[in-house]
Design a protein around this motif. Structure first.
Motif, PDB file in Angstrom:
ATOM      1  N   LYS A   1      47.061  -3.010  46.853  1.00 28.35           N
ATOM      2  CA  LYS A   1      47.220  -1.930  47.453  1.00 28.35           C
ATOM      3  C   LYS A   1      46.328  -1.258  48.642  1.00 28.35           C
ATOM      4  N   THR A   2      45.033  -1.956  48.523  1.00 28.44           N
ATOM      5  CA  THR A   2      44.638  -1.565  49.718  1.00 28.44           C
ATOM      6  C   THR A   2      44.981  -1.935  51.015  1.00 28.44           C
ATOM      7  N   LEU A   3      45.542  -3.386  51.133  1.00 31.85           N
ATOM      8  CA  LEU A   3      46.232  -3.991  52.177  1.00 31.85           C
ATOM      9  C   LEU A   3      46.981  -2.820  52.693  1.00 31.85           C
ATOM     10  N   ILE A   4      47.995  -2.362  51.942  1.00 35.32           N
ATOM     11  CA  ILE A   4      49.113  -1.716  52.551  1.00 35.32           C
ATOM     12  C   ILE A   4      48.604  -0.111  53.021  1.00 35.32           C
ATOM     13  N   GLU A   5      47.506   0.128  52.132  1.00 38.46           N
ATOM     14  CA  GLU A   5      47.008   1.507  52.202  1.00 38.46           C
ATOM     15  C   GLU A   5      46.400   1.452  53.694  1.00 38.46           C
ATOM     16  N   GLU A   6      45.587   0.591  54.000  1.00 40.18           N
ATOM     17  CA  GLU A   6      44.748   0.562  55.186  1.00 40.18           C
ATOM     18  C   GLU A   6      45.551   0.432  56.442  1.00 40.18           C
ATOM     19  N   TYR A   7      46.568  -0.291  56.161  1.00 37.46           N
ATOM     20  CA  TYR A   7      47.595  -0.588  57.375  1.00 37.46           C
ATOM     21  C   TYR A   7      48.434   0.915  57.711  1.00 37.46           C
ATOM     22  N   VAL A   8      48.934   1.540  56.641  1.00 38.52           N
ATOM     23  CA  VAL A   8      49.467   2.871  56.863  1.00 38.52           C
ATOM     24  C   VAL A   8      48.585   3.959  57.389  1.00 38.52           C
ATOM     25  N   ASP A   9      47.385   3.825  57.158  1.00 37.35           N
ATOM     26  CA  ASP A   9      46.419   4.891  57.150  1.00 37.35           C
ATOM     27  C   ASP A   9      46.601   5.388  58.708  1.00 37.35           C
ATOM     28  N   PRO A  10      46.585   4.815  59.698  1.00 38.13           N
ATOM     29  CA  PRO A  10      46.767   5.272  60.965  1.00 38.13           C
ATOM     30  C   PRO A  10      47.833   6.246  61.373  1.00 38.13           C
ATOM     31  N   TRP A  11      48.839   5.879  60.348  1.00 38.24           N
ATOM     32  CA  TRP A  11      50.153   6.612  60.553  1.00 38.24           C
ATOM     33  C   TRP A  11      49.949   7.977  60.079  1.00 38.24           C
ATOM     34  N   GLY A  12      48.981   8.292  59.212  1.00 39.85           N
ATOM     35  CA  GLY A  12      48.701   9.793  58.853  1.00 39.85           C
ATOM     36  C   GLY A  12      49.145   9.924  57.476  1.00 39.85           C
ATOM     37  N   ASN A  13      48.880  11.185  56.831  1.00 42.08           N
ATOM     38  CA  ASN A  13      49.179  11.421  55.529  1.00 42.08           C
ATOM     39  C   ASN A  13      50.697  11.500  55.065  1.00 42.08           C
ATOM     40  N   ASP A  14      51.499  12.184  56.154  1.00 35.63           N
ATOM     41  CA  ASP A  14      52.868  12.214  55.847  1.00 35.63           C
ATOM     42  C   ASP A  14      53.705  10.688  55.709  1.00 35.63           C
ATOM     43  N   VAL A  15      53.303   9.830  56.259  1.00 35.22           N
ATOM     44  CA  VAL A  15      53.775   8.457  56.218  1.00 35.22           C
ATOM     45  C   VAL A  15      53.385   7.882  55.000  1.00 35.22           C
ATOM     46  N   ARG A  16      52.026   8.087  54.704  1.00 34.42           N
ATOM     47  CA  ARG A  16      51.331   7.424  53.542  1.00 34.42           C
ATOM     48  C   ARG A  16      52.060   7.996  52.260  1.00 34.42           C
TER      49      ARG A  16
END
Length: 274
Positions: free
Chosen positions: A245-260
């Motif tokens: 989960k952390t692998l994907i979570e950290e990757y999408v984090d810079p995209w912002g909450n909407d993308v997450r």
């Protein structure tokens, strides 16, 4: 609602589950909702989609029973014989069960032309009448056949499981990305950010091993057609749930909450009608 769009349950059977080889001994046991529930809670996940692992209607009914008994199981991707003479009757019966959202076949174990066979295409086309989705489980060498299928059946919504298992261990990308680009161009195709750790070196992977493939997925599919999946418990041969989960979570984090929110719930909820 946060969703794990891809995981499995089974009561281990050494004959049926012979695909679990000696180097995967850690998953040679039962895995049921009571095992997953505390893991989801620890990782802030509200529910999951249970996906078939063996080719039988018996397993489809088993997963639907689990969905009735456990609130965390929000949907089921089952199996049905797509070439059955009475397929429409079977689908009519199965469609009465709201937990069932779609189907999958372990096409990665079939010849490369499996998804292009007229009987298979005809069977998958019938899913549209009932609003069922179809999960595509393949290796990169089968991407050409998958592209043929999704073009032939635009009325069905498809999702590519495990990003079609790219060559993470060797770092090769071109043979995989060429056809994935064409698949991503089809509006009826989504993609699961799942199963990546088991395509890497199980003992020595690092997060950056996956970046080229994740970069490609986001550039090609965009944030509206990507969904997180853990592939638990299969992932346990290479990583624990939190690591995945952390692998994907950290990757999408810079995209912002909407993308997450889209990747970790909204997209799966929309695709599978959860």
């Amino acid at each position: 609602m946060t969703i794990d769009a891809h995981q499995h349950f089974w009561q281990y059977n050494p004959v049926r589950d012979s695909w679990i080889t000696d180097d995967m001994a850690v998953i040679r046991r039962d895995f049921l909702p009571e095992d997953l529930e505390p893991v989801l809670q620890q990782n802030g996940i509200d529910g999951c989609v249970a996906v078939q692992a063996s080719q039988s209607l018996e397993e489809t009914w088993f997963l639907m029973q689990l969905a009735q008994a456990y609130d965390i199981v929000k949907g089921v991707v089952g199996w049905v014989d797509l070439t059955a003479a009475d397929l429409r009757d079977q689908l009519t019966d199965l469609a009465q069960h709201s937990a069932l959202k779609g189907f999958r076949h372990v096409a990665q174990a079939e010849p490369d032309d499996f998804l292009t066979r007229p009987a298979i295409v005809k069977g998958i086309r019938q899913l549209a009448e009932f609003g069922f989705t179809y999960d595509i489980l393949i290796y990169p060498n089968q991407l050409k056949a998958a592209l043929h299928l999704v073009r032939e059946v635009p009325e069905v919504n498809f999702v590519i499981d495990h990003m079609a298992k790219p060559y993470v261990k060797t770092g090769e990308i071109t043979r995989w990305s060429n056809f994935m680009t064409q698949l991503a161009a089809q509006p009826n195709v989504s993609c699961k950010l799942s199963g990546l750790v088991t395509e890497a070196d199980w003992q020595h992977w690092s997060k950056r091993d996956f970046f080229p493939y994740l970069n490609f997925a986001f550039e090609s599919f965009g944030p509206d057609r990507l969904m997180f999946g853990s592939d638990w418990p299969v992932c346990l041969v290479a990583a624990n749930y939190t690591q995945v989960k952390t692998l994907i979570e950290e990757y999408v984090d810079p995209w912002g909450n909407d993308v997450r929110d889209k990747v970790f719930g909204t997209n799966a909820t929309t695709f599978y009608r959860l």
